[in-house]
Write an enzyme that holds these catalytic residues in place. Structure first.
Site, PDB file in Angstrom:
ATOM      1  N   GLN A 104     -19.939  18.598  -6.850  1.00 32.91           N
ATOM      2  CA  GLN A 104     -19.142  19.808  -6.698  1.00 32.91           C
ATOM      3  C   GLN A 104     -18.568  20.265  -8.054  1.00 32.91           C
ATOM      4  O   GLN A 104     -18.597  19.537  -9.034  1.00 32.91           O
ATOM      5  CB  GLN A 104     -17.977  19.552  -5.726  1.00 32.91           C
ATOM      6  CG  GLN A 104     -17.134  18.344  -6.086  1.00 32.91           C
ATOM      7  CD  GLN A 104     -16.509  17.684  -4.875  1.00 32.91           C
ATOM      8  OE1 GLN A 104     -16.296  18.303  -3.852  1.00 32.91           O
ATOM      9  NE2 GLN A 104     -16.194  16.395  -4.982  1.00 32.91           N
ATOM     10  N   ASN A 152     -20.074   7.244  -0.324  1.00 37.55           N
ATOM     11  CA  ASN A 152     -20.060   8.217   0.757  1.00 37.55           C
ATOM     12  C   ASN A 152     -19.311   7.579   1.927  1.00 37.55           C
ATOM     13  O   ASN A 152     -19.768   6.579   2.498  1.00 37.55           O
ATOM     14  CB  ASN A 152     -21.515   8.532   1.136  1.00 37.55           C
ATOM     15  CG  ASN A 152     -21.620   9.479   2.321  1.00 37.55           C
ATOM     16  OD1 ASN A 152     -20.735   9.509   3.185  1.00 37.55           O
ATOM     17  ND2 ASN A 152     -22.691  10.261   2.357  1.00 37.55           N
ATOM     18  N   GLU A 207     -13.607   7.480  -2.340  1.00 32.70           N
ATOM     19  CA  GLU A 207     -13.817   8.857  -2.818  1.00 32.70           C
ATOM     20  C   GLU A 207     -15.221   8.932  -3.386  1.00 32.70           C
ATOM     21  O   GLU A 207     -15.533   8.226  -4.342  1.00 32.70           O
ATOM     22  CB  GLU A 207     -12.757   9.176  -3.888  1.00 32.70           C
ATOM     23  CG  GLU A 207     -13.062  10.383  -4.770  1.00 32.70           C
ATOM     24  CD  GLU A 207     -13.236  11.693  -4.008  1.00 32.70           C
ATOM     25  OE1 GLU A 207     -12.315  12.070  -3.283  1.00 32.70           O
ATOM     26  OE2 GLU A 207     -14.316  12.318  -4.137  1.00 32.70           O
ATOM     27  N   ASP A 214      -7.517  12.649  -5.156  1.00 25.64           N
ATOM     28  CA  ASP A 214      -6.380  12.985  -6.035  1.00 25.64           C
ATOM     29  C   ASP A 214      -5.320  11.881  -6.020  1.00 25.64           C
ATOM     30  O   ASP A 214      -4.476  11.814  -6.904  1.00 25.64           O
ATOM     31  CB  ASP A 214      -5.769  14.346  -5.660  1.00 25.64           C
ATOM     32  CG  ASP A 214      -5.321  14.416  -4.204  1.00 25.64           C
ATOM     33  OD1 ASP A 214      -4.967  13.375  -3.611  1.00 25.64           O
ATOM     34  OD2 ASP A 214      -5.323  15.525  -3.645  1.00 25.64           O
ATOM     35  N   ASP A 240      -9.007  12.136   4.560  1.00 30.64           N
ATOM     36  CA  ASP A 240      -8.426  13.167   3.689  1.00 30.64           C
ATOM     37  C   ASP A 240      -9.581  13.900   3.020  1.00 30.64           C
ATOM     38  O   ASP A 240      -9.796  13.792   1.820  1.00 30.64           O
ATOM     39  CB  ASP A 240      -7.529  12.440   2.668  1.00 30.64           C
ATOM     40  CG  ASP A 240      -6.822  13.399   1.738  1.00 30.64           C
ATOM     41  OD1 ASP A 240      -6.952  14.620   1.907  1.00 30.64           O
ATOM     42  OD2 ASP A 240      -6.145  12.909   0.807  1.00 30.64           O
ATOM     43  N   THR A 244     -12.433  17.146   2.148  1.00 22.67           N
ATOM     44  CA  THR A 244     -12.481  18.570   1.824  1.00 22.67           C
ATOM     45  C   THR A 244     -12.954  19.299   3.085  1.00 22.67           C
ATOM     46  O   THR A 244     -13.221  18.684   4.100  1.00 22.67           O
ATOM     47  CB  THR A 244     -13.472  18.844   0.683  1.00 22.67           C
ATOM     48  OG1 THR A 244     -14.745  18.341   1.078  1.00 22.67           O
ATOM     49  CG2 THR A 244     -13.034  18.150  -0.589  1.00 22.67           C
ATOM     50  N   ASP A 245     -13.074  20.605   2.978  1.00 30.97           N
ATOM     51  CA  ASP A 245     -13.515  21.398   4.124  1.00 30.97           C
ATOM     52  C   ASP A 245     -14.927  21.002   4.552  1.00 30.97           C
ATOM     53  O   ASP A 245     -15.739  20.606   3.722  1.00 30.97           O
ATOM     54  CB  ASP A 245     -13.524  22.887   3.752  1.00 30.97           C
ATOM     55  CG  ASP A 245     -12.134  23.393   3.458  1.00 30.97           C
ATOM     56  OD1 ASP A 245     -11.165  22.662   3.707  1.00 30.97           O
ATOM     57  OD2 ASP A 245     -12.017  24.530   2.973  1.00 30.97           O
TER      58      ASP A 245
END
Lengths: 293, 293, 293, 293
Positions: free
Chosen positions: C40, C146, C115, C95, C164, C166-167
């Site tokens: 990304q 993953n 993550e 984060d 937690d 992402t979209d």
């Protein structure tokens, strides 16, 4: 933060140039008209810097403050080459700016403005008084027809044809960029007939200048690209193509005629030196259109 | 590039939040109204996602799609606390959303909508039918007066007063955030009278929640902040303040009344659990308004 | 015109919400990081209002000023339901904000932060010190895997799992929204295990809340949606789903435990009333996810 | 919505033109540098259409794709008028584009590039290789000095002086637009010395063209405005002023020299016709600068 919010400074008009990664934004002080016609989206708004702005499908057509650059260059270059223009056809140009310039020439007896979209004519009449100023001139006839079809009925009739189209990719502009259309224009011209067309910017829209020029060259004995500044069009660098059945835009240019032009005081861009200078092309443009290797 | 340019996707509305470094943008599909009144700039446009959007001085007041969140929370929290509300005053709220909610309560006999700006009423009537739907209800009286002045003539008259103002820094909203105004509201209420006011967001506009709440607390025996989502207002996190001459928004809440509410099916946000839950405040909000150290 | 141009006020970050017709803009005061990983686009910049902003593929993940709202609600709701959480898995959350909250609980002995994207971990470590503050805590293990694959190796192991992500439509978020993934989470939990996941906003992204909730409900004996304000996420109205093998988020909530929580002073959003209130849903959300007709 | 989000298409650079109501936006594909020097904000980013873009205080200085238009016109017009330029001073121009053009002339022995801001030189060296390509040429000396001060030490020394400044209102550009500075330039020139300066756009910044031209005219025996397209500068219509101690930019132009120019193939804009044509000014520009009533 806008400390003192002035009317409309929170409304932004954004014109994405070809490719969509660069463009112009304008604040919209006041929105005068916003409609969807059969052909395209039509907007008219006010900008503190540019005055009234007229756009079709999100592409700026006219701003009150700089439209003179475009209309003078599109119209007077051919009009001053023809020795005695009487009958003139403007295709597109529904804001009226081109016909306003045409009608400054005292020899003109008949002007046909062929704008496909009646909503453009109405919006111009109501909201763009500085360009539509001659809409009620008895010499002017406005028809709402597809220019590419309309032209076919005329043979050996017009002294000057001016193609004041939208972009080939916007609204109904595409059919005004075909070789068949250019040939129909040639056939509709008298022997001394001259022609001009807006042929896009050679920076963002670079393919179209060459395509349009070469198609016009195939249709006409004489064809030459010329250029002028046009500050609110993409890149500010605008190309036009002059064509004719024989007259040359430089050899047949008579500066005396312009010196004696009664309406000379109304010209804000076009002058003797500009006429000649506009045919000097930057090297990359010459290569783009194929007149230099 | 917008491959398939849809109507108006080149026109952007930008709402700069307090400070001017963050804000919401919306595409303007169609511009329905754009005017400048004596008090403020008024815009109504369509957005594909949000329906009709109504803004004053570049600040979003109402969008067709989410206005129910705000209007239901502002109105029904006080309306369900009062045992039998007959006379209701809405100050501000010219779009009509608050009075529409008030008129769902069958006990109501008289509603006064005091909106300072006639242009807001006209624009709402014409372009915001879903909020202005009750404008012709015979129980409703619309007056175009400054709410802070208008309120002074009433003593012991209203059962419910709802302050549906613009931001304290926008248009004419400021005079609806003073302690004198809140005291005048208290005096205009009957003994069982209840009150609610929108008191801004505690994130971008953080000073105002505390200021407004503490002024209201000075004016009323009972005052409590409650909150709700409001998706197109800055931060999406909206505060309201409930106040009364004695009734408590939690102890005097009767869920049975809501269960039997005839228009219950028209409520899209407010329900029994939400009424109670809306008085639970995030810790930082409690500190901001001073109810927790 | 920006009279006094402050650094970066000419650089705009625009987050187009689902559908692309509405979104948030932020000025970029200073650009700290801008890179393209295998998965990304990663950006970190400073905004005068929001502090450091961290975005993935143009979607805001974290702003320094409001991340506490999201991280506290995602983490403490399940953590305070489990009687004695020792082993915790955070999937996504690169984060570091979620693991920071997890590590406030003294019972915790082992936290795995899974993550997928090492660039996110590096950027957080370097540019987001307030969320990545516990990256060197010996109880924390960071793996770049993953999550949907990684989870499969664990059976009856974790006390708490926190998703937690992402979209579903951004970066690699999609595989963390499948029913198979949720079932693998259930199998990786101990008997008293609890689970939470961010499940998008019910306004712009309305389909996903219901899809995610119903898939989680199929995988777990107990599943309940709860909500909280999240000011810089689309609509400001965020949904989470709590799930467990048996514990109930309301009946098994013990406010005493929170009252005695040693790190209580560090909580800026979450408190006893908020825990309970967050399970009260607006009527339209109940209908959206199918818990009310 | 951007269906397929490409890197950085959510980051917008906006250049507000004079007045702040119109401007250019560019998407930022990749941000290469973003810093604040002692003098100004410095940004370098990539745009899919324009390549690398270099901006000072939010004003575009150079884009990789069109910088040739500006640099060729600023440099070759004076360089081809001087019969044998050996010593050249470029003031400003820290991106290196002007010195690159100067060094194409084989007669040149010494070039001084006087750029006040070392951060500009560093950023150019690192991120703008196509303009800074000659930074290590032994004929070139780079000094970080205030040009208006630096020039004072030279008398009768340079053959050509080129002022490649930022806008008079941006960064440190203002002191390069004073009459004292222009006189100091004149004094630093040899007897055959020629001079050119960028003198802004006559559309948005209209006051400055006239001010600059008239100050230069007061300082030099010969002064003439010329123009060229510059697609990413405000309005796309750029003015330059040629000045000299006696040589005339048209009468003393020798096209033969250009025809034999060894590096002719590297010129993409400037050619014989363009040299001459660039001194033809639109009527409104003549009036603006006072050469026509």
């Amino acid at each position: 933060m806008e400390k003192n919010l002035e009317p409309g400074r929170h409304l932004l008009y954004m014109e994405w140039y070809t490719g969509g990664d660069v463009g112009l934004f304008m604040k919209m002080n006041k929105i005068l008209f916003s409609g969807q016609s059969e052909y395209q989206r039509v907007d008219v708004f006010e900008n503190p810097e540019l005055g009234r702005v007229f756009s079709l499908d999100g592409i700026t057509m006219t701003t009150e403050v700089d439209e003179f650059m475009y209309h003078e260059m599109l119209v007077h270059v051919p009009m001053f080459i023809h020795p005695n223009p009487k009958r003139v056809l403007v295709i597109g140009g529904g804001d009226g700016g081109s016909t306003r310039e045409v009608l400054k020439h005292p020899s003109v007896e008949e002007v046909i403005l062929c704008e496909i979209d009646p909503m453009v004519i109405e919006a111009a009449r109501k909201y763009l008084p500085t360009t539509s100023v001659e809409f009620d001139n008895p010499k002017l006839k406005i028809v709402n027809e597809n220019g590419a079809e309309y032209i076919k009925q005329f043979k050996d009739y017009f002294d000057v044809i001016i193609v004041d189209s939208t972009d080939p990719t916007a609204g109904e502009g595409g059919h005004l960029f075909t070789e068949d259309f250019y040939k129909a224009c040639r056939d509709a011209l008298t022997e001394n007939g001259v022609f001009s067309a807006e042929t896009e910017d050679p920076f963002y829209d670079r393919a179209w200048v060459g395509i349009a020029y070469n198609r016009i060259k195939n249709a006409f004995p004489v064809a030459k690209v010329y250029m002028g500044f046009m500050t609110t069009y993409p890149s500010g660098m605008w190309s036009y193509t002059f064509a004719s059945k024989g007259l040359d835009p430089l050899k047949d240019f008579n500066p005396e005629k312009l010196k004696n032009f009664e309406k000379k005081d109304t010209l804000k861009y076009y002058n003797e030196e500009i006429h000649v200078a506009s045919f000097a092309l930057p090297t990359f443009v010459k290569k783009l259109i194929g007149v230099e290797k």
